[in-house]
Write an enzyme that holds these catalytic residues in place. Structure first.
Site, short mmCIF file in Angstrom:
data_model
loop_
_atom_site.label_atom_id
_atom_site.label_comp_id
_atom_site.label_asym_id
_atom_site.label_seq_id
_atom_site.Cartn_x
_atom_site.Cartn_y
_atom_site.Cartn_z
N HIS A 235 33.95 28.06 -3.43
CA HIS A 235 34.15 27.19 -4.58
C HIS A 235 33.42 27.74 -5.80
CE1 HIS A 235 30.53 24.34 -3.51
NE2 HIS A 235 30.14 25.21 -4.41
N ASP B 105 29.22 21.20 -13.92
CA ASP B 105 29.46 20.03 -13.08
C ASP B 105 28.24 19.13 -13.01
OD1 ASP B 105 27.91 21.80 -11.61
OD2 ASP B 105 29.45 22.24 -10.14
N GLU C 3 36.63 22.79 -4.91
CA GLU C 3 36.65 23.06 -3.49
C GLU C 3 37.98 23.68 -3.07
OE1 GLU C 3 33.91 22.89 -2.18
OE2 GLU C 3 32.96 20.93 -2.07
N ASN D 98 32.00 28.38 0.67
CA ASN D 98 33.43 28.24 0.97
C ASN D 98 34.31 28.78 -0.15
OD1 ASN D 98 33.09 26.37 -1.02
ND2 ASN D 98 33.70 24.58 0.18
C1 GLP Z 1 26.85 24.09 -5.92
C2 GLP Z 1 27.29 24.18 -7.37
C3 GLP Z 1 27.90 25.52 -7.71
C4 GLP Z 1 27.06 26.62 -7.13
C5 GLP Z 1 27.05 26.52 -5.63
C6 GLP Z 1 26.24 27.61 -4.94
O1 GLP Z 1 27.70 23.43 -5.07
N1 GLP Z 1 28.18 23.15 -7.78
O2 GLP Z 1 28.05 25.64 -9.11
O3 GLP Z 1 27.55 27.88 -7.52
O4 GLP Z 1 26.52 25.27 -5.26
O5 GLP Z 1 24.89 27.26 -4.94
P1 GLP Z 1 23.70 28.19 -4.54
O6 GLP Z 1 23.47 29.08 -5.71
O7 GLP Z 1 22.54 27.26 -4.32
O8 GLP Z 1 24.11 28.93 -3.33
#
Ligand code: GLP
Length: 255
Positions: free
Chosen positions: A144, A73, A149, A142
């Site tokens: 995702h 993404d 989402e 959440n």
């Molecule tokens: C973001 C990314 C995800 C990632 C998530 C968790 O929103 N788009 O790909 O897995 O956050 O992030 P973190 O590893 O900082 O908890």
């Protein structure tokens, strides 16, 4: 655990150990198939994995010369050079340190004027490159994956998503103020992710424990996007102890 019985769950002692296990799996993928197509993730969770992969590369044990990468993404509206863009993140944490060819690196263009064309094109490129061999994933609080989402359509391919307030708030830790967090992103869809031949999901820290538990035990529903992974044929989940805290001992393989 409902759904897939072939999901492998590994509980590592701590974040470093989780990162090493993950990097070893990716390094092994590259060794066995030097022209692997890797799906890559951003966020705080995989930084240790990239650091370890760079170390393995510096020791001369792997080469990224023929590796192709597709990121999950990108924030919509950010230039590549913006320090919060996922392009910048990937360059800082991995690409600048290894021998990958930048023409083999794909990240959705967060400044695309025609978003629909960008998304279609991204899917086409993944297909042209032979599909993703190994997709690395983190997980949002959440539930995702990528930026899919809750309540996303499972059949969605790469598309423009509106970020949840919870995600905007969670990701604001990387920005100087919450107002700077983009409200939209271009993300691979659940269908894109599910088409990957193998999936490697990482989660670390107690703030992910409930989400991880739900991902593995909840019914499969778009309300919890990661629950779909119960149906994938080849998923490895690596957790640190804190993220695994709510799992029953019998459901995981202790290191
Ligand atoms: C973001 C990314 C995800 C990632 C998530 C968790 O929103 N788009 O790909 O897995 O956050 O992030 P973190 O590893 O900082 O908890």
């Amino acid at each position: 655990m409902k759904g897939s019985l072939i999901m492998q769950i590994i509980v590592a002692d701590n974040y470093d150990s989780m990162s090493k296990r993950a990097a070893n799996i990716i390094a092994s993928q590259i060794t066995l198939k030097p022209d692997s197509v890797l799906g890559l993730a951003t966020g705080a969770t995989p930084t240790g994995t990239y650091q370890e992969l760079v170390r393995i590369y510096q020791e001369g044990r792997i080469s990224f010369n023929d590796v192709v990468t597709f990121n999950l993404d990108e924030y919509y509206g950010l230039e590549r050079v913006n320090e919060q863009s996922y392009w910048y993140y990937m360059y800082q944490h991995l690409f600048q340190h290894v021998d990958i060819k930048m023409e083999n690196v794909y990240i959705p263009n967060g400044r695309a004027a025609d978003v629909e064309a960008e998304c279609r094109d991204y899917e086409e490129k993944i297909s042209t490159r032979g599909g993703i061999d190994l997709q690395l994933l983190g997980i949002g609080r959440n539930g995702h994956i990528g930026f899919n989402e809750p309540d996303i359509q499972f059949e969605a391919l790469t598309h423009l998503v509106k970020l949840d307030n919870e995600t905007i708030e969670a990701n604001s830790r990387f920005f100087s103020s919450i107002d700077e967090v983009p409200r939209e992103a271009i993300s691979m869809g659940i269908k894109t992710i599910m088409k990957s031949k193998k999936i490697l999901l990482l989660a670390s820290g107690e703030e992910k424990a409930k989400t991880v538990y739900r991902m593995l035990n909840h019914k499969i529903t778009p309300e919890l996007p990661a629950s779909i992974l119960q149906l994938h044929q080849a998923v490895t989940v690596i957790l640190d102890k804190a993220a695994a805290a709510l799992l029953v001992a019998a459901t995981y393989k202790k290191l």
